[in-house]
Write a protein that holds these residues in place. Structure first.
Motif, mmCIF file in Angstrom:
data_model
loop_
_atom_site.group_PDB
_atom_site.id
_atom_site.type_symbol
_atom_site.label_atom_id
_atom_site.label_comp_id
_atom_site.label_asym_id
_atom_site.label_seq_id
_atom_site.Cartn_x
_atom_site.Cartn_y
_atom_site.Cartn_z
ATOM 1 N N ARG A 1 0.810 -1.235 0.000
ATOM 2 C CA ARG A 1 0.000 0.000 0.000
ATOM 3 C C ARG A 1 0.838 1.278 0.000
ATOM 4 N N ASP A 2 2.060 1.204 0.559
ATOM 5 C CA ASP A 2 2.899 2.412 0.632
ATOM 6 C C ASP A 2 3.265 2.941 -0.755
ATOM 7 N N LEU A 3 3.298 2.053 -1.733
ATOM 8 C CA LEU A 3 3.648 2.450 -3.108
ATOM 9 C C LEU A 3 2.737 3.557 -3.633
ATOM 10 N N PHE A 4 1.477 3.502 -3.219
ATOM 11 C CA PHE A 4 0.459 4.375 -3.822
ATOM 12 C C PHE A 4 0.379 5.744 -3.135
ATOM 13 N N GLU A 5 1.067 5.856 -2.007
ATOM 14 C CA GLU A 5 0.976 7.073 -1.199
ATOM 15 C C GLU A 5 1.337 8.321 -1.998
ATOM 16 N N GLN A 6 2.468 8.244 -2.748
ATOM 17 C CA GLN A 6 2.977 9.444 -3.444
ATOM 18 C C GLN A 6 2.055 9.917 -4.569
ATOM 19 N N PHE A 7 1.161 9.017 -5.039
ATOM 20 C CA PHE A 7 0.319 9.387 -6.186
ATOM 21 C C PHE A 7 -1.055 9.930 -5.780
ATOM 22 N N ARG A 8 -1.346 9.894 -4.460
ATOM 23 C CA ARG A 8 -2.678 10.335 -3.999
ATOM 24 C C ARG A 8 -2.931 11.795 -4.317
ATOM 25 N N THR A 9 -1.894 12.605 -4.172
ATOM 26 C CA THR A 9 -2.075 14.051 -4.375
ATOM 27 C C THR A 9 -1.533 14.537 -5.715
ATOM 28 N N HIS A 10 -1.018 13.608 -6.520
ATOM 29 C CA HIS A 10 -0.459 13.990 -7.825
ATOM 30 C C HIS A 10 -1.601 14.399 -8.758
ATOM 31 N N PRO A 11 -1.514 15.580 -9.366
ATOM 32 C CA PRO A 11 -2.642 16.068 -10.176
ATOM 33 C C PRO A 11 -3.032 15.134 -11.323
ATOM 34 N N SER A 12 -2.067 14.373 -11.859
ATOM 35 C CA SER A 12 -2.382 13.480 -12.982
ATOM 36 C C SER A 12 -3.138 12.230 -12.540
ATOM 37 N N PHE A 13 -3.075 11.915 -11.244
ATOM 38 C CA PHE A 13 -3.633 10.628 -10.788
ATOM 39 C C PHE A 13 -4.701 10.757 -9.696
ATOM 40 N N GLN A 14 -4.938 11.973 -9.228
ATOM 41 C CA GLN A 14 -5.837 12.167 -8.083
ATOM 42 C C GLN A 14 -7.193 11.486 -8.263
ATOM 43 N N ASP A 15 -7.790 11.689 -9.455
ATOM 44 C CA ASP A 15 -9.146 11.160 -9.665
ATOM 45 C C ASP A 15 -9.180 9.634 -9.605
ATOM 46 N N ILE A 16 -8.227 9.013 -10.281
ATOM 47 C CA ILE A 16 -8.230 7.550 -10.371
ATOM 48 C C ILE A 16 -7.792 6.921 -9.053
#
Length: 669
Positions: free
Chosen positions: A561-576
């Motif tokens: 689960r830690d892998l996904f942490e950095q992408f939670r707030t990334h503008p390109s990936f927030q929605d998905i």
């Protein structure tokens, strides 16, 4: 081999060939033709002998090119062949070995001469050579067109009408080979031929009515995989005293003259390579691919492609469409079996691609098969051994998977097929796995190979599109397949961080000193973010459509689960990331409530219970992931060089000097 080689090297001094290419015209009725055609010859199959044969033929051809305008001997040879083929069908039925043997020898000489002519002159010059006769110079008229068309038409008739028996196998193979040679002018042109004289003959006039029968016969030759008959069955048996390889025939040929042309003769063993395959099936498939990829004429679509696009199953009783005169019927069950068995070769994979892409009847039939694993497993094996295959073969295999995954029924059924002991998959022992999970493993492995080696964006796109098409129907994913999905995401994440760091350093000026051009990190970052986005969409698609069917994927997701942490707030990936985040949070809290030190089995049990309890309306709906394969514009720019590279590398007993080839570079062939 030494004796054979020296025999071939003596060919230019052969008395009969010197007369054929000499200054004296030879009439069609001259007994010379019986003498010329009374030799026994085992076609060389190793490249050294084929090269020697080519070099020997060149010197004969040089003389013939020079003398033929005055003698017309090429035309006479062709007319002798044409006159003999009129009786071939009866000869086959009556087991007339002599007649078939001499007709085969005539065609072999014609094919050998044509191959050199075509590699050394334009089609217009070749056409002229068909017009020359033993008469006053300049008096030729339409004869040339008649003779080329007559020869082409005769070859097609020979292929479709002569029954395939032991005694006719060699002449059937030679007819297919000669048609390939006729079309080989493409090899000596860089640009794609669009106005070829030979193409015109094959697409209209007397050849046109044979289109569907020719395509059908070539397909059946591929399906049947008839092996070359045992040596000696297609010619007379060798005389018991072993005195040469010529036979007591009425023409009274002196036995010594032709023995230089025996090359091992009747009793020689075929090479191991040919013992394992059917030269006629291989050559027929190559000719079929060449014909199917001829360019359309301005006023005429390619009739051979039309035939391939429209043929139907023998069990299909619906009426033929009047709009396509080239439709025919063939046994789809036999075709399917042959396609499954032959996928190790590039050309069989290319045929499968063409049929799935262009023929809706074949595609529907294949997708309805209940033994689809017989077709899919050989395709996966091609991808698994990616480093041993050429890139074109890998592309074709991937596109076949992409076409198959466009069908929801296929995507569901592959998870119901359980396979045992996949021996060629070496990374891990797979004692039991679904076809769907294996497909995912192989596609992910191909992506990872591509990331570290070839870095081909086209390959990435097709792999991800196939995974995306399947993602909504992922069912009961094998734990190893689930792990590999998340491992791939981990690899992409590390790559993203590395490129981001390089881009940052580059902007600070620590990279690219001494005025050297800076790498385009922005473009690299853009590509990798596209791939990460796609992977997140694939995971999301599975979670929103079939979460309760895939506890192993949820387990792998929670484990990393830690892998996904950095992408939670990334503008390109927030929605998905919203849905993935929600699933991670929901199951993490249920595991915390269950206490510490949980076994793998207990964690999976909690996941299965949670999957039922998770409110589906909390997961945001995204458009369904669906990708469709579309051929590039001007596909001939890719397919024609590819097909001819297969002919160059795989045709039986055909050699061209690599220095003469213009269509492709040798390393791409």
């Amino acid at each position: 081999m030494g004796a054979n080689s020296s025999s071939i090297s003596e060919l230019p001094e052969n008395e009969y060939l010197k007369k054929l290419s000499g200054a004296e015209p030879i009439s069609e009725n001259d007994p010379f033709w019986n003498q010329l055609l009374s030799f026994s010859f085992t076609t060389p199959t190793n490249s050294a002998d084929l090269k020697l044969l080519e070099e020997a033929t060149i010197s004969i051809c040089k003389s013939l090119v020079e003398k033929n305008p005055r003698t017309g001997n090429l035309g006479s040879l062709i007319k002798v062949f044409l006159s003999r083929t009129k009786e071939l069908k009866i000869s086959a039925e009556c087991q007339n070995h002599l007649f078939i043997w001499q007709a085969h020898n005539a065609l072999f000489i014609i094919c050998s001469l044509l191959k050199v002519f075509i590699s050394r002159m334009s089609e217009e010059e070749l056409q002229l050579h068909f017009t020359y006769e033993d008469k006053a110079p300049g008096s030729y008229g339409t004869e040339c067109e008649d003779l080329i068309e007559e020869l082409l038409c005769c070859l097609i008739q020979l292929i479709v009408e002569i029954p395939l028996l032991d005694i006719t196998y060699s002449i059937s193979l030679e007819a297919v080979t000669t048609l390939i040679v006729f079309l080989s002018c493409q090899l000596f042109r860089k640009e794609i031929l669009r106005n070829s004289i030979v193409h015109k003959y094959l697409m209209r006039g007397r050849c046109l009515p044979y289109t569907s029968r020719l395509v059908k016969t070539l397909l059946y030759n591929f399906i049947r995989q008839e092996r070359r008959p045992p040596s000696g069955t297609h010619v007379f048996q060798q005389q018991s005293d072993g005195g040469g390889l010529l036979y007591g025939i009425a023409s009274g040929v002196a036995t010594g003259l032709w023995t230089v042309f025996t090359l091992g003769g009747v009793g020689s063993k075929p090479t191991p390579q040919l013992e394992q395959c059917s030269p006629l099936a291989n050559q027929s498939l190559l000719l079929l691919l060449v014909l199917a990829n001829l360019t359309d004429a301005p006023d005429t679509p390619n009739p051979y492609r039309q035939a391939i696009m429209s043929f139907k199953n023998t069990q299909d009783s619906t009426a033929f469409s009047s709009s396509n005169p080239h439709t025919f019927q063939i046994n789809f069950n036999s075709l399917y079996t042959a396609l499954c068995d032959q996928q190790k070769s590039d050309q069989a994979t290319l045929l499968l691609y063409m049929l799935l892409h262009q023929n809706g009847n074949v595609r529907t039939y294949v997708l309805a098969r209940t033994d689809i694993e017989n077709l899919v497993l050989p395709i996966l094996e091609i991808l698994y051994h990616v480093e041993e295959r050429n890139s074109h073969h890998v592309y074709m295999a991937l596109i076949i998977l992409l076409i198959l995954t466009e069908d929801d029924g296929f995507n569901r059924s592959i998870h119901e097929v359980i396979l045992k002991n996949i021996t060629w998959y070496a990374e891990r022992v797979l004692t039991e796995i679904s076809l769907g999970s294996l497909l995912i493993l192989v596609v992910i492995r191909t992506i990872q190979y591509n990331m570290t080696r070839t870095r081909d964006k086209y390959l990435h796109t097709n792999c991800l599109a196939a995974l995306a098409n399947m993602s909504a129907q992922f069912r009961s994913l094998h734990q190893y397949a689930a792990q590999r999905i998340i491992s791939l995401f981990s690899l992409l994440s590390k790559k993203h961080n590395k490129v981001l760091e390089q881009a940052t350093q580059s902007l600070r000026g620590s990279v690219g000193a001494n005025d050297s051009p800076l790498p385009d990190y922005a473009q690299d970052l853009n590509v990798i973010e596209e791939v990460i986005r796609m992977m997140l969409e694939i995971i999301n698609s599975c979670l929103t459509n079939s979460l309760h069917h895939n506890p192993n994927l949820v387990y792998a997701l929670l484990y990393k689960r830690d892998l996904f942490e950095q992408f939670r707030t990334h503008p390109s990936f927030q929605d998905i990331m919203q849905n993935i985040d929600l699933v991670i949070s929901f199951f993490s809290s249920r595991l915390e409530q269950a206490g510490a030190e949980l076994s793998v089995e207990r964690v999976l049990e909690i996941i299965k219970q949670g999957a039922v309890a998770l409110p589906k309306d909390r997961l945001r709906k995204f458009p369904e992931l669906k990708f469709k394969y579309v051929e590039e514009e001007q596909p001939e720019e890719f397919f024609i060089p590819y097909v001819w590279s297969l002919v160059y590398n795989s045709a039986v007993a055909l050699y061209w000097n690599p220095h003469d080839i213009q269509l492709f570079t040798m390393d791409s062939g």
